[in-house]
Design an enzyme around this catalytic site. Structure first.
Site, PDB file in Angstrom:
ATOM      1  N   LYS A 133       4.068   8.956   9.239  1.00 26.34           N
ATOM      2  CA  LYS A 133       3.789   8.342  10.543  1.00 26.34           C
ATOM      3  C   LYS A 133       4.758   8.788  11.658  1.00 26.34           C
ATOM      4  O   LYS A 133       4.581   9.875  12.180  1.00 26.34           O
ATOM      5  CB  LYS A 133       3.683   6.822  10.387  1.00 26.34           C
ATOM      6  CG  LYS A 133       2.490   6.487   9.457  1.00 26.34           C
ATOM      7  CD  LYS A 133       2.044   5.054   9.414  1.00 26.34           C
ATOM      8  CE  LYS A 133       0.723   4.952   8.661  1.00 26.34           C
ATOM      9  NZ  LYS A 133       0.760   4.274   7.394  1.00 26.34           N
TER      10      LYS A 133
ATOM     11  N   ASP B 174       9.128   2.800   0.223  1.00 25.42           N
ATOM     12  CA  ASP B 174       8.065   3.429   1.000  1.00 25.42           C
ATOM     13  C   ASP B 174       8.260   2.996   2.450  1.00 25.42           C
ATOM     14  O   ASP B 174       7.876   1.898   2.842  1.00 25.42           O
ATOM     15  CB  ASP B 174       6.700   3.002   0.462  1.00 25.42           C
ATOM     16  CG  ASP B 174       5.546   3.634   1.238  1.00 25.42           C
ATOM     17  OD1 ASP B 174       5.800   4.200   2.321  1.00 25.42           O
ATOM     18  OD2 ASP B 174       4.398   3.550   0.768  1.00 25.42           O
TER      19      ASP B 174
ATOM     20  N   TYR C 127       0.849  -1.188   0.000  1.00 28.60           N
ATOM     21  CA  TYR C 127       0.000   0.000   0.000  1.00 28.60           C
ATOM     22  C   TYR C 127       0.888   1.242   0.000  1.00 28.60           C
ATOM     23  O   TYR C 127       1.850   1.315   0.763  1.00 28.60           O
ATOM     24  CB  TYR C 127      -0.881   0.012   1.255  1.00 28.60           C
ATOM     25  CG  TYR C 127      -1.758   1.242   1.383  1.00 28.60           C
ATOM     26  CD1 TYR C 127      -2.794   1.476   0.480  1.00 28.60           C
ATOM     27  CD2 TYR C 127      -1.549   2.165   2.399  1.00 28.60           C
ATOM     28  CE1 TYR C 127      -3.599   2.599   0.595  1.00 28.60           C
ATOM     29  CE2 TYR C 127      -2.355   3.297   2.527  1.00 28.60           C
ATOM     30  CZ  TYR C 127      -3.372   3.506   1.623  1.00 28.60           C
ATOM     31  OH  TYR C 127      -4.177   4.624   1.735  1.00 28.60           O
TER      32      TYR C 127
HETATM   33  C1  PLP Z   1       0.168   4.790   5.995  1.00 25.89           C
HETATM   34  C2  PLP Z   1       0.917   4.498   4.759  1.00 25.89           C
HETATM   35  C3  PLP Z   1       0.885   5.336   3.643  1.00 25.89           C
HETATM   36  C4  PLP Z   1      -0.054   6.511   3.540  1.00 25.89           C
HETATM   37  O1  PLP Z   1       0.185   7.469   4.500  1.00 25.89           O
HETATM   38  P1  PLP Z   1      -1.013   8.503   4.842  1.00 25.89           P
HETATM   39  O2  PLP Z   1      -0.383   9.439   5.822  1.00 25.89           O
HETATM   40  O3  PLP Z   1      -2.117   7.660   5.400  1.00 25.89           O
HETATM   41  O4  PLP Z   1      -1.407   9.156   3.582  1.00 25.89           O
HETATM   42  C5  PLP Z   1       1.717   5.067   2.583  1.00 25.89           C
HETATM   43  N1  PLP Z   1       2.542   4.015   2.609  1.00 25.89           N
HETATM   44  C6  PLP Z   1       2.594   3.163   3.656  1.00 25.89           C
HETATM   45  C7  PLP Z   1       3.558   2.039   3.640  1.00 25.89           C
HETATM   46  C8  PLP Z   1       1.767   3.373   4.756  1.00 25.89           C
HETATM   47  O5  PLP Z   1       1.797   2.510   5.767  1.00 25.89           O
END
Ligand code: PLP
Length: 430
Positions: free
Chosen positions: A267, A239, A144
């Site tokens: 995060k 990511d 994701y």
């Molecule tokens: C949470 C998450 C996102 C998206 O971040 P948001 O702040 O919710 O837009 C993208 N990549 C990964 C791996 C995530 O866990």
């Protein structure tokens, strides 16, 4: 458990907000029942609108590695707030956080702050395309990367040549340059790149996929992905929105010894405030406006409160011994779970890396791909979740989400949780 106030709020929310929530998984559809409306967080605990208290393992989906309402973070936010909420100009705290991030990640020479992980990834992809002058991007099934159109592409089984949109409202045009390939499968990537490597701008990957259950990379996999990107001049984007500052001070890159060209963060780097960042090699980052032709901007980007949340969180976290302590806590938790996991072995798989864990109701003894996770028993997870909740343990409300241990979780919390796991498995599996 009394849920009267949560139920009342949820009924009203349903009239005003789609599904009653601002992010879909929060609606508890995967586990059933009314979502709990939380009122207060402190340390490892959450308290809901009916006064029920829970030991929390969602931790706002990962950012709260110090726990809820950490005293240092709250103090930093109060002090920052007294000087105003936003300037719309450069300010010292952006420089301070940029220094911490570039100091921690060897591969990040320059960094730009944005407002969410979604924005970070979206900007990194645009930048990789601008830098390479190529269109196609490779992503992996089950990873994701936020909800930008071109990343909401189905992870269809097998080697889809062209992506198909995963969400209504995403055009075929938007999806057609996104190529989903199976994770943990070097051959699939290799054979795709043999054909399309010279047209591929970026390979984006969650080094440890944490958004479709927990999938661990096989030995050497990430290094082989790195090598293939080098061979074809492709930007490798990690990511690390979850894994950054979670697996190690230098994220998954330091943990596995593999460097990315560009990294997306979020995060933890906001300590619970809305934030994201993307950074990497200086020659690539210099393509971003105003230095280069790749446009990216934000009214509230680098917001002082978000920067203060990040600075105070990371300063505390990077002080000596905290990663060791997190590892000890997680080891202790796994040890405490042993009787339950042994009794129900063959029915539940507990997986963990550093302070990230997941419970998967499967007979498999490891999870290598999305196809493995698709075999999990989601009904059993729903029952398990409800049993845990009734015992005062708040897990993320979906079997496809992971759990997080923070520095605020005490051994007492972890022991109590392990007992609840034993009883909840008994209630679920008999
Ligand atoms: C949470 C998450 C996102 C998206 O971040 P948001 O702040 O919710 O837009 C993208 N990549 C990964 C791996 C995530 O866990």
């Amino acid at each position: 458990m009394n849920r009267d106030n949560s139920e009342k709020l949820f009924r009203k929310a349903l009239e005003l907000i789609p599904g009653g929530v601002d992010s879909p998984v929060r609606a508890f559809r995967a586990v059933g029942g009314t979502p709990l409306f939380m009122k207060k967080g402190a340390g490892s605990k959450l308290t809901d609108e009916d006064g029920n208290e829970f030991i929390d393992y969602c931790m706002s989906w990962g950012p709260l590695i110090l726990g809820h309402a950490d005293a240092d973070v709250i103090t930093a936010l109060r002090e920052t707030l007294a000087d105003g909420t936003s300037f719309g100009t450069p300010h010292a705290k952006e420089v301070e956080l940029a220094e911490i991030v570039t100091g921690a990640f060897e591969s990040i020479e320059k960094v730009r702050f944005v407002n969410s992980g979604t924005e970070a990834v979206m900007s990194a992809i645009r930048l990789a395309r601008g830098f390479t002058g190529r269109d196609k991007i490779v992503k992996f099934e089950g990873c994701y990367h936020g909800h930008a159109d071109h990343l909401l592409v189905a992870a269809g089984s097998g080697l889809a040549t062209f992506g198909t949109p995963d969400s209504a409202g995403v055009t075929a045009g938007n999806a057609k340059d996104t190529i989903p390939l199976p994770y943990n499968n070097v051959e699939a990537l290799k054979s795709y790149l043999e054909k399309e490597g010279k047209n591929t701008a970026a390979v984006i990957i969650e080094p440890v996929p944490c958004n479709y259950g927990l999938i661990l990379p096989e030995d050497g996999y990430l290094a082989q992905v790195r090598e293939l990107c080098d061979r074809y001049g492709i930007a490798l984007i990690f990511d690390e929105v979850i894994t950054g500052f979670r697996l190690s001070p230098g994220g998954a890159q330091k943990y596995f010894g593999v460097k990315a060209d560009l990294t997306a963060l979020g995060k933890i780097i906001g300590g619970g405030l809305p934030v994201g960042a993307y950074g990497g090699r200086a020659d690539i980052m210099d393509m971003v406006a105003p230095d280069g032709p790749v446009y990216q901007a934000g009214t509230l980007s680098g917001n002082p409160l978000a920067m203060a949340g990040g600075i105070s969180t990371l300063r505390r976290l990077l002080a000596g011994g905290n990663y060791e302590e997190l590892q000890h806590k997680a080891d202790f938790f796994e040890q405490a779970l042993r009787p339950a996991l042994e009794k129900y072995s063959g029915k539940i798989l507990f997986q963990r890396i550093a302070s990230i864990f997941s419970f998967c109701f499967t007979g498999l003894n490891s999870i290598k791909s999305v196809d493995d996770i698709k075999k999990a028993d989601t009904k059993a997870f729903a029952s398990f979740h409800a049993e845990m909740l009734s015992r005062g343990i708040y897990l993320s409300p979906s079997g496809f989400e992971v759990g997080f241990i923070s520095l605020a979780h005490s051994n007492g919390d972890l022991e109590k949780t392990a007992e609840a796991v034993f009883e909840s498995l008994e209630a679920t599996l008999g």
